[in-house]
Scaffold this motif. Structure first.
Motif, PDB file in Angstrom:
ATOM      1  N   THR A 167     144.547  41.577 -69.236  1.00 53.89           N
ATOM      2  CA  THR A 167     143.188  41.212 -69.650  1.00 53.89           C
ATOM      3  C   THR A 167     143.170  40.335 -70.906  1.00 53.89           C
ATOM      4  O   THR A 167     144.127  40.305 -71.685  1.00 53.89           O
ATOM      5  N   SER A 168     142.035  39.694 -71.109  1.00 56.76           N
ATOM      6  CA  SER A 168     141.811  38.899 -72.335  1.00 56.76           C
ATOM      7  C   SER A 168     141.917  39.798 -73.567  1.00 56.76           C
ATOM      8  O   SER A 168     142.521  39.433 -74.571  1.00 56.76           O
ATOM      9  N   ARG A 169     141.313  40.985 -73.461  1.00 50.03           N
ATOM     10  CA  ARG A 169     141.294  41.894 -74.618  1.00 50.03           C
ATOM     11  C   ARG A 169     142.666  42.463 -74.941  1.00 50.03           C
ATOM     12  O   ARG A 169     142.895  42.981 -76.034  1.00 50.03           O
ATOM     13  N   SER A 170     143.612  42.372 -73.977  1.00 46.42           N
ATOM     14  CA  SER A 170     144.937  42.960 -74.191  1.00 46.42           C
ATOM     15  C   SER A 170     145.715  42.262 -75.304  1.00 46.42           C
ATOM     16  O   SER A 170     146.769  42.735 -75.718  1.00 46.42           O
ATOM     17  N   VAL A 171     145.176  41.153 -75.804  1.00 41.31           N
ATOM     18  CA  VAL A 171     145.760  40.469 -76.954  1.00 41.31           C
ATOM     19  C   VAL A 171     145.673  41.349 -78.211  1.00 41.31           C
ATOM     20  O   VAL A 171     146.529  41.280 -79.087  1.00 41.31           O
ATOM     21  N   ALA A 172     144.661  42.216 -78.274  1.00 43.52           N
ATOM     22  CA  ALA A 172     144.438  43.038 -79.475  1.00 43.52           C
ATOM     23  C   ALA A 172     145.300  44.289 -79.477  1.00 43.52           C
ATOM     24  O   ALA A 172     145.816  44.717 -78.451  1.00 43.52           O
ATOM     25  N   LYS A 173     145.414  44.894 -80.657  1.00 45.50           N
ATOM     26  CA  LYS A 173     146.131  46.168 -80.757  1.00 45.50           C
ATOM     27  C   LYS A 173     145.366  47.265 -80.014  1.00 45.50           C
ATOM     28  O   LYS A 173     145.978  48.131 -79.403  1.00 45.50           O
ATOM     29  N   HIS A 174     144.043  47.212 -80.107  1.00 43.98           N
ATOM     30  CA  HIS A 174     143.207  48.208 -79.432  1.00 43.98           C
ATOM     31  C   HIS A 174     142.201  47.483 -78.524  1.00 43.98           C
ATOM     32  O   HIS A 174     141.143  47.077 -78.986  1.00 43.98           O
ATOM     33  N   PRO A 175     142.544  47.336 -77.255  1.00 45.88           N
ATOM     34  CA  PRO A 175     141.653  46.621 -76.332  1.00 45.88           C
ATOM     35  C   PRO A 175     140.582  47.541 -75.749  1.00 45.88           C
ATOM     36  O   PRO A 175     140.905  48.651 -75.317  1.00 45.88           O
ATOM     37  N   VAL A 176     139.348  47.087 -75.754  1.00 50.41           N
ATOM     38  CA  VAL A 176     138.243  47.877 -75.197  1.00 50.41           C
ATOM     39  C   VAL A 176     137.390  46.992 -74.288  1.00 50.41           C
ATOM     40  O   VAL A 176     136.865  45.970 -74.737  1.00 50.41           O
ATOM     41  N   GLY A 177     137.258  47.378 -73.039  1.00 51.75           N
ATOM     42  CA  GLY A 177     136.359  46.673 -72.116  1.00 51.75           C
ATOM     43  C   GLY A 177     135.023  47.394 -72.063  1.00 51.75           C
ATOM     44  O   GLY A 177     134.977  48.627 -72.117  1.00 51.75           O
ATOM     45  N   LEU A 178     133.942  46.633 -71.996  1.00 55.69           N
ATOM     46  CA  LEU A 178     132.606  47.210 -71.799  1.00 55.69           C
ATOM     47  C   LEU A 178     132.058  46.655 -70.510  1.00 55.69           C
ATOM     48  O   LEU A 178     131.986  45.438 -70.349  1.00 55.69           O
ATOM     49  N   GLU A 179     131.687  47.534 -69.623  1.00 54.18           N
ATOM     50  CA  GLU A 179     131.257  47.121 -68.284  1.00 54.18           C
ATOM     51  C   GLU A 179     129.896  47.746 -68.040  1.00 54.18           C
ATOM     52  O   GLU A 179     129.780  48.974 -68.047  1.00 54.18           O
ATOM     53  N   VAL A 180     128.877  46.940 -67.859  1.00 55.98           N
ATOM     54  CA  VAL A 180     127.542  47.487 -67.644  1.00 55.98           C
ATOM     55  C   VAL A 180     126.977  46.950 -66.335  1.00 55.98           C
ATOM     56  O   VAL A 180     127.067  45.750 -66.056  1.00 55.98           O
ATOM     57  N   GLY A 181     126.431  47.848 -65.526  1.00 58.58           N
ATOM     58  CA  GLY A 181     125.891  47.428 -64.252  1.00 58.58           C
ATOM     59  C   GLY A 181     124.830  48.388 -63.755  1.00 58.58           C
ATOM     60  O   GLY A 181     124.645  49.468 -64.322  1.00 58.58           O
ATOM     61  N   PRO A 182     124.096  48.017 -62.707  1.00 60.44           N
ATOM     62  CA  PRO A 182     124.314  46.831 -61.882  1.00 60.44           C
ATOM     63  C   PRO A 182     123.578  45.592 -62.405  1.00 60.44           C
ATOM     64  O   PRO A 182     122.440  45.682 -62.838  1.00 60.44           O
ATOM     65  N   GLN A 183     124.259  44.477 -62.322  1.00 63.02           N
ATOM     66  CA  GLN A 183     123.635  43.194 -62.663  1.00 63.02           C
ATOM     67  C   GLN A 183     124.382  42.087 -61.911  1.00 63.02           C
ATOM     68  O   GLN A 183     125.599  41.978 -62.037  1.00 63.02           O
TER      69      GLN A 183
END
Ligand SMILES: CC(=O)N[C@@H](CC(=O)O)C(=O)O
Ligand SMILES: [Zn+2]
Length: 313
Positions: A167-183
């Motif tokens: 993932t893009s966020r995996s570049v960081a030491k602490h990666p966090v994805g936020l997923e909001v749906g439905p949209q």
């Protein structure tokens, strides 16, 4: 990170990024554009919070990606690939993002990256983690869940050796994805306010941590990715069934052996025949038709988060 008297110590989190526009998912695009204009809402004492549109070309064209999925592009091979302008656009972009926020896996990398996504699935507010041993992130999840209650925010853990992606966020030491749906893709609905609130609590957590607050050990409920389930297909690879109406929009609800799963175009029901109860999610996500995924199954687990505090130098 180190363990001392049973608590895990981390460096202060000074550099945080908020990514939007990894895909053409409008909550993150809108929020990040808002904060690029005026970042007051995401600023916290003692830390730099940088809002950033990761795939501006895809956002402009309102497509998930131009050449290849940016949220799969941060592999060691891609990040070290020579070729410059001849590389696929998103691979070039991944290298650029890795230069700005990484290098991935190095001490210079950003401390935390939040990557804002929307799903067409009925998942509500979901936080996505990639590592069950990241006690900083586990404590952050616990803090957010408590802060939003009685509203609900679930945690999806993708540590699967084959289904995990770069993932893009995996570049960081602490990666966090936020997923909001439905949209739907390219659409903005008011659920973007929930995303905004979750990010607010996440940044509050980081601020408290930096101020020296110790977060005592706790348990965090997560849903661990088990398996990808594809749509039934004919020998040419064409889909011959859709998600069964009993399953559609029932993300996070138990699916038990014998429950309807798909409905073929000639009216037959296909039943779930796994070994036990699972919790499906990302049900009928639009972007996953090309990834041969109708939904992903998960298992509920309680993870232990150790006590954490910052290093005292
Ligand atoms: C719908 C969507 O884009 N979901 C994200 C999930 C994640 O960020 O891990 C993705 O597949 O990249
Ligand atoms: Zn996305």
């Amino acid at each position: 990170m180190s363990t001392l008297h049973g608590s895990v110590c981390f460096e202060q989190a000074r550099r945080v990024a908020v990514f939007g526009g990894t895909h053409n998912e409008m909550s993150g695009v809108t929020l990040v554009n808002l904060w690029v204009k005026n970042g007051a809402e995401i600023q916290r004492k003692g830390l730099e919070a940088r809002p950033f549109i990761t795939n501006p070309r895809a956002v402009e064209k309102c497509t998930r990606y131009v050449d290849t999925d940016l949220n799969r592009a941060f592999s060691p091979e891609n990040l070290s690939a020579p070729g410059g302008d001849d590389l696929p656009y998103e691979v070039q972009r991944a290298q650029e993002i890795n230069r700005l926020f990484g290098p991935k896996g190095s001490p210079e990398a950003y401390d935390v990256i939040f990557d804002l996504h929307n799903t067409t699935s009925n998942m509500g507010c979901t936080l996505i983690l990639e590592n069950s041993k990241d006690h900083f992130n586990l404590q952050m999840m616990n803090y957010i869940k408590k802060a939003v209650a009685p509203a609900c925010c679930l945690v999806l853990l993708n540590e699967h050796p084959l289904l995990k992606y770069s993932t893009s966020r995996s570049v960081a030491k602490h990666p966090v994805g936020l997923e909001v749906g439905p949209q739907p893709q390219g659409v903005l609905r008011s659920i973007f306010e929930s995303m905004r609130i979750i990010l607010k609590h996440a940044l509050d957590f980081i601020e408290l941590f930096n101020e020296g607050v110790e977060f005592p050990a706790c348990t965090v409920e997560v849903f661990r990715v088990l398996e990808r389930v594809d749509y039934p297909r004919d020998t040419n690879g064409n889909i011959i069934a859709m998600v069964h109406p009993n399953l559609q929009d029932c993300d996070w609800e138990p699916l038990t052996p014998g429950d309807p799963m798909f409905q073929t175009f000639d009216g037959k029901t296909i039943y779930y025949q796994g070994p036990g109860t699972v919790y499906p999610t990302f049900i009928n996500e639009a972007a996953y038709y090309e990834k041969q995924q109708a939904f992903v199954t998960t298992r509920r687990e309680a993870l232990v988060a150790s006590t954490i505090r910052k290093f005292l130098h």
